[in-house]
Design an enzyme around this catalytic site. Structure first.
Site, PDB file in Angstrom:
ATOM      1  N   ARG A 112      -5.833   7.346  -6.633  1.00  9.62           N
ATOM      2  CA  ARG A 112      -5.533   8.765  -6.468  1.00  9.62           C
ATOM      3  C   ARG A 112      -5.635   9.505  -7.807  1.00  9.62           C
ATOM      4  NH1 ARG A 112      -0.324   8.037  -2.440  1.00  9.62           N
ATOM      5  NH2 ARG A 112      -0.312  10.311  -2.440  1.00  9.62           N
ATOM      6  N   THR A 141      -1.473   5.617   2.603  1.00 11.26           N
ATOM      7  CA  THR A 141      -2.728   4.847   2.645  1.00 11.26           C
ATOM      8  C   THR A 141      -2.718   3.924   3.848  1.00 11.26           C
ATOM      9  OG1 THR A 141      -2.842   4.893   0.229  1.00 11.26           O
ATOM     10  CG2 THR A 141      -4.226   3.284   1.346  1.00 11.26           C
ATOM     11  N   LEU A 180       0.868  -1.173   0.000  1.00 16.70           N
ATOM     12  CA  LEU A 180       0.000   0.000   0.000  1.00 16.70           C
ATOM     13  C   LEU A 180       0.907   1.226   0.000  1.00 16.70           C
ATOM     14  CD1 LEU A 180      -2.695  -0.908   2.709  1.00 16.70           C
ATOM     15  CD2 LEU A 180      -2.990  -0.950   0.231  1.00 16.70           C
ATOM     16  N   ASP A 181       0.437   2.325  -0.590  1.00 16.58           N
ATOM     17  CA  ASP A 181       1.192   3.575  -0.538  1.00 16.58           C
ATOM     18  C   ASP A 181       1.469   3.959   0.908  1.00 16.58           C
ATOM     19  OD1 ASP A 181       1.012   3.736  -3.283  1.00 16.58           O
ATOM     20  OD2 ASP A 181      -0.578   5.257  -3.289  1.00 16.58           O
ATOM     21  N   ARG A 182       2.555   4.694   1.107  1.00 16.31           N
ATOM     22  CA  ARG A 182       2.914   5.129   2.459  1.00 16.31           C
ATOM     23  C   ARG A 182       1.751   5.805   3.173  1.00 16.31           C
ATOM     24  NH1 ARG A 182       6.695  10.314   3.485  1.00 16.31           N
ATOM     25  NH2 ARG A 182       4.779  11.232   2.643  1.00 16.31           N
TER      26      ARG A 182
END
Length: 215
Positions: free
Chosen positions: A162, A65, A61-63
């Site tokens: 996003r 998120t 997961l993105d940092r």
């Protein structure tokens, strides 16, 4: 990524553990895997491995998120789970708060994505060379000048949700890459991996894991 990295020092939130997999609720602001250099060494993978030394990475997961993330307990489970993600056999559901009042109640974004090289890690829509990216969305409620959405990605491109929300004209609140002005002025990225459905690598039983957002 912002100049400073100050990940939250919250205890590991384990949602499920069995012989095949570990499921945790990732806090926002924590990298999934180590970045380059000692200052970016703290991440969810190393924290999980501190408690479960045999744990193996399956997806990221993105940092910024938060939410449900699965790790494998064995190399077999890692391969099995990795193939489920690769073949789009998992079902992922996210909750997001976005800028503006989204209309109508449901829809689909089908816009191919590619890395924006001069501005990486940002991504952008590119109809010539982009990779297929599809997101279903549904309005949960309007709240003042913002909308709470449920997002169901059909593909797993980097920054997909996003960029797709930005393309709709409704950037995700608190997004340091894609939001501007009042939409960006929030304490965190309002994007959370709420639910993950997959099959257990041992026996193929369908499993569902869920964590509610903190926004």
């Amino acid at each position: 990524m912002s100049e400073s990295y100050d990940p939250p020092q919250t205890p590991l939130d384990v949602l499920h553990e069995d012989a095949q997999l570990i499921v945790v609720n990732k806090p926002p602001g924590l990298l999934s895997v180590p970045g380059k250099g000692a200052l970016l060494a703290d991440c969810l993978l190393t924290r999980v491995q501190a408690a479960f030394p045999q744990a193996l990475l399956v997806h990221r997961l993105d940092r910024d998120t938060s939410g449900v993330m699965v790790f494998a307990q064995t190399p077999h489970a890692q391969r099995h789970l990795g193939l489920q993600f690769e073949k789009r056999q998992t079902r992922k559901t996210y909750v997001a708060r976005v800028w503006g009042l989204v209309q109508p109640k449901t829809g689909t974004v089908d816009l191919p994505l590619i890395v924006d090289w001069p501005n990486r890690p940002k991504q952008m829509v590119c109809h010539e060379t982009g990779k297929t990216a599809v997101t279903d969305w549904r309005v949960l409620r309007h709240d003042g000048e913002t909308t709470r959405l449920r997002l169901m990605p059909k593909t797993g491109r980097s920054h997909q949700l996003r960029v797709h929300m930005l393309a709709l004209g409704h950037p995700i609140l608190g997004d340091p890459f894609y939001a501007t002005g009042a939409a960006r002025d929030h304490e965190r990225l309002m994007l959370h991996s709420e639910e993950l459905r997959l099959k257990n690598p041992e026996g193929g039983v369908s499993m569902k894991f869920r964590a509610n957002p903190d926004f």
